[in-house]
Design an enzyme around this catalytic site. Structure first.
Site, PDB file in Angstrom:
ATOM      1  N   GLY A 281     -24.963 -14.744 -15.480  1.00 50.47           N
ATOM      2  CA  GLY A 281     -23.591 -14.641 -14.968  1.00 50.47           C
ATOM      3  C   GLY A 281     -23.317 -13.316 -14.283  1.00 50.47           C
ATOM      4  O   GLY A 281     -22.426 -13.207 -13.454  1.00 50.47           O
TER       5      GLY A 281
ATOM      6  N   CYS B 153     -20.047 -10.308 -12.363  1.00 50.03           N
ATOM      7  CA  CYS B 153     -18.898 -11.153 -12.032  1.00 50.03           C
ATOM      8  C   CYS B 153     -18.394 -11.916 -13.261  1.00 50.03           C
ATOM      9  O   CYS B 153     -17.219 -11.868 -13.595  1.00 50.03           O
ATOM     10  CB  CYS B 153     -19.308 -12.117 -10.921  1.00 50.03           C
ATOM     11  SG  CYS B 153     -18.000 -13.215 -10.417  1.00 50.03           S
TER      12      CYS B 153
ATOM     13  N   GLY C 239      -7.988   6.059  -8.881  1.00 49.89           N
ATOM     14  CA  GLY C 239      -8.479   5.165  -7.826  1.00 49.89           C
ATOM     15  C   GLY C 239      -7.495   4.043  -7.563  1.00 49.89           C
ATOM     16  O   GLY C 239      -7.209   3.245  -8.460  1.00 49.89           O
TER      17      GLY C 239
ATOM     18  N   GLY D 152      -7.883   1.555  -5.477  1.00 56.31           N
ATOM     19  CA  GLY D 152      -8.541   0.397  -4.850  1.00 56.31           C
ATOM     20  C   GLY D 152      -8.201  -0.868  -5.644  1.00 56.31           C
ATOM     21  O   GLY D 152      -7.374  -0.832  -6.564  1.00 56.31           O
TER      22      GLY D 152
ATOM     23  N   ILE E 208      -9.849  -2.679  -7.865  1.00 55.53           N
ATOM     24  CA  ILE E 208     -10.143  -2.757  -9.306  1.00 55.53           C
ATOM     25  C   ILE E 208      -9.110  -1.941 -10.086  1.00 55.53           C
ATOM     26  O   ILE E 208      -8.569  -2.392 -11.101  1.00 55.53           O
ATOM     27  CB  ILE E 208     -11.585  -2.297  -9.593  1.00 55.53           C
ATOM     28  CG1 ILE E 208     -12.558  -3.321  -8.990  1.00 55.53           C
ATOM     29  CG2 ILE E 208     -11.829  -2.141 -11.092  1.00 55.53           C
ATOM     30  CD1 ILE E 208     -14.034  -2.999  -9.160  1.00 55.53           C
TER      31      ILE E 208
ATOM     32  N   VAL F 222      -7.988  14.055  -8.765  1.00 59.61           N
ATOM     33  CA  VAL F 222      -8.139  14.493 -10.151  1.00 59.61           C
ATOM     34  C   VAL F 222      -9.230  15.557 -10.148  1.00 59.61           C
ATOM     35  O   VAL F 222     -10.374  15.276  -9.804  1.00 59.61           O
ATOM     36  CB  VAL F 222      -8.525  13.324 -11.072  1.00 59.61           C
ATOM     37  CG1 VAL F 222      -8.826  13.816 -12.472  1.00 59.61           C
ATOM     38  CG2 VAL F 222      -7.414  12.290 -11.097  1.00 59.61           C
TER      39      VAL F 222
ATOM     40  N   ALA G  70     -18.453 -11.345  -4.915  1.00 58.82           N
ATOM     41  CA  ALA G  70     -19.277 -12.400  -5.494  1.00 58.82           C
ATOM     42  C   ALA G  70     -19.596 -13.504  -4.483  1.00 58.82           C
ATOM     43  O   ALA G  70     -20.738 -13.972  -4.403  1.00 58.82           O
ATOM     44  CB  ALA G  70     -18.558 -12.992  -6.701  1.00 58.82           C
TER      45      ALA G  70
ATOM     46  N   HIS H 180       5.428 -29.625   3.644  1.00 61.71           N
ATOM     47  CA  HIS H 180       6.665 -28.883   3.378  1.00 61.71           C
ATOM     48  C   HIS H 180       7.185 -29.244   1.999  1.00 61.71           C
ATOM     49  O   HIS H 180       7.125 -30.405   1.624  1.00 61.71           O
ATOM     50  CB  HIS H 180       7.718 -29.249   4.431  1.00 61.71           C
ATOM     51  CG  HIS H 180       9.044 -28.564   4.198  1.00 61.71           C
ATOM     52  ND1 HIS H 180       9.228 -27.223   4.441  1.00 61.71           N
ATOM     53  CD2 HIS H 180      10.223 -29.049   3.728  1.00 61.71           C
ATOM     54  CE1 HIS H 180      10.480 -26.895   4.142  1.00 61.71           C
ATOM     55  NE2 HIS H 180      11.096 -27.992   3.703  1.00 61.71           N
TER      56      HIS H 180
END
Ligand code: FAD
Length: 469
Positions: A42, A45, A179, A181, A183, A236, A319, A443
């Protein structure tokens, strides 16, 4: 001499790139061995990435959706979070998917070997069990790991990378996310929803560097009240253990408090390819300056028997890109015409609202002086967004200025990650804005925003006033 076993194909790494490659190769009749150092298949991911983070994000959204119920006159009491049960639910999801993978390996007769492997030469892998494996072809799919810059390395249980944060050992009263970003924001959102006071520090002048600013703004507006503070253009400088917390020194023109203490710190500043210590110097495989394995369009390395896919083979580290590359590599090994020639690799930030984009972004178009038109449909004009009370979204198309061909699409809003599927098809099939405008979208759904964004180019969008010339 250690035992030597032969395989048509060895796939090294059983993440979304490796297992997809192994399964396709087995379906094509190859004798396949899939080797991974981890207990279960796995990869990042499934075990410490996409799946556990999205499970926690779902739980976090239950909490924030319940809070949003107030505007509908529906009042829930403050949620009581049973951390052990929350962790168990996440683990159950991961375990079920891992079990499914094991079953798929078995049914396809893919030999799954638990071992750490290094190259002995261009045709042989040495396993930590002591045995050797020879291959006709090998696909390297060993992924990436979190990067922690030297200044932020701290030997403390309170300093976590994404893997530590996903363990959800506690809900700290205060959490610093280093950070801004995807994640950092996804995990920051989870902890904030669960009750932590979350501060985000981002070195550049905006969250989600590289993403179009008009897509980031609605997310930032929603995160600002949820988070304690978002510090942009801030670094930092130092982390140090301080009693029951971590003392942090911040550097930035707009930071008023240069020193603060947090119960926990999550460092999410990037990932690096796992190419070190793999014995690649015993092969002809070459690395680029960032440590990614260099590959051609078939994902073949400079060593003709060896292929590389997924995070180890370059950006974007996602992934679905790994899976697609795995299939291309196997087709190439099988002698079929194959190339990785995707025009649109979608990317999704699974916060609330979500941000999703594919193909050319507006930022890239402007930077590269590409002649484009940009069509925008603000969700304020969407009936479906109104019914969800989520009108902060935006759908935009980046079109070739001459042909109106859809080169890229960006969406911010509830469920943007699901909506981007139609956009990927449009970019890959060379659809024009005219094509998108001629599709009948159901719709009331948010898919209508793609059609109306296209119609905006021709002045025929029902819910937008035509600009008179
Ligand atoms: P991996 O999944 O990293 O698998 C590599 C495997 O190789 C591992 O199982 C490892 O044990 C094994 N291995 C390493 N070295 C050796 C060795 N020497 N011998 C044997 N085995 C070895 N991507 C998305 O597309 N969507 C998301 O929502 C998303 N969310 C994420 C959230 C987080 C918190 C993180 C950290 C990542 C996320 N990603 C997401 C990125 C995604 O997880 C990766 O892009 C993906 O897992 C890469 O797949 P891969 O097959 O290249 O390698």
């Amino acid at each position: 001499m250690p035992d030597v076993t032969e395989s048509d194909l060895i796939v090294l790494g059983a993440g979304p790139g490796g297992y997809a490659a192994a399964f396709l190769a087995a379906d094509k009749g190859m004798k396949v061995t899939l080797i991974d150092a981890a207990e279960k298949p796995g990869g990042t991911c499934l075990h410490v990435g996409c799946i556990p983070s999205k499970a926690l994000l779902h739980a976090a959204k239950l909490i924030t959706d319940a809070r949003d119920g107030e505007q509908w006159g529906i009042h829930f009491t403050k949620p009581k979070v049973d951390l052990a049960a929350l962790r168990a639910q996440g683990n159950k999801i991961v375990d079920t998917l891992a079990k499914n993978l094991l079953e798929l390996c078995k049914r396809r007769k893919v030999e799954l070997v638990k071992a750490r492997a290094v190259f002995a030469d261009s045709q042989t892998l040495e396993l930590d069990s002591g045995s050797r494996r020879r291959f006709k072809h090998c696909i390297i799919a060993i992924g990436s790991s979190p990067t922690i810059p030297a200044a932020l390395k701290l030997d403390s249980l309170r300093a976590m990378d994404s893997t530590g944060a996903l363990r959800l050992e506690e809900i700290p009263a205060t959490l610093l996310v280093v950070g801004g970003g995807y994640i950092g924001l996804e995990l920051g959102y989870v902890y904030a929803a669960l009750g932590s006071k979350v501060t985000v520090v981002e070195m550049t002048d905006g969250l989600l560097p590289g993403v179009d600013r008009d897509l980031v703004r609605p997310l930032q507006n929603r995160l600002e009240p949820l988070f304690q503070k978002i510090h942009l253009s801030t670094k930092v400088a130092k982390l140090a253990e301080a009693g029951k917390g971590i003392r942090v020194n911040l550097e930035g023109a707009e930071v008023t408090e240069k020193e603060a203490t947090f119960d926990r710190v999550l460092i999410a500043v990037g990932r690096r390819p796992n190419s070190g210590g793999l014995g690649l110097e015993k092969t002809k495989v070459q690395l680029d300056e960032k440590g990614f394995i260099k590959v051609n369009e078939q994902r073949r390395t400079a060593d003709e028997r060896i292929f590389a896919i997924g995070d180890i083979a370059g950006e974007p580290m996602l992934a679905h890109k790994a899976t697609h590359e795995g299939k291309v590599a196997v087709e190439a090994i099988a002698g079929e015409p194959a190339a990785f020639d995707a025009r649109a690799i979608p990317a999704v930030v699974f916060t609330d609202p979500e941000i999703a984009w594919c193909g050319l972004t507006e930022t890239e178009a402007r930077r590269d002086k590409h002649e484009v038109k940009v069509a925008r449909f603000p969700w304020l004009a969407s009936g479906r967004a109104a019914t969800l009370a989520r009108t902060e979204g935006l759908t935009k198309l980046v079109l070739d200025a001459e042909s109106d061909r859809v080169l890229g699409v960006g969406i911010v809003g509830a469920g943007a990650g699901e909506l981007i599927g139609e956009a990927v098809l449009a970019v890959e099939m060379s659809a024009s804005a005219r094509d998108l405008s001629l599709i009948i979208h159901p719709h009331p759904t948010l898919t209508e925003t793609l059609g109306e964004a296209a119609e905006a180019i021709y002045g025929t969008a029902t819910h937008l006033l035509r600009v008179r010339k």
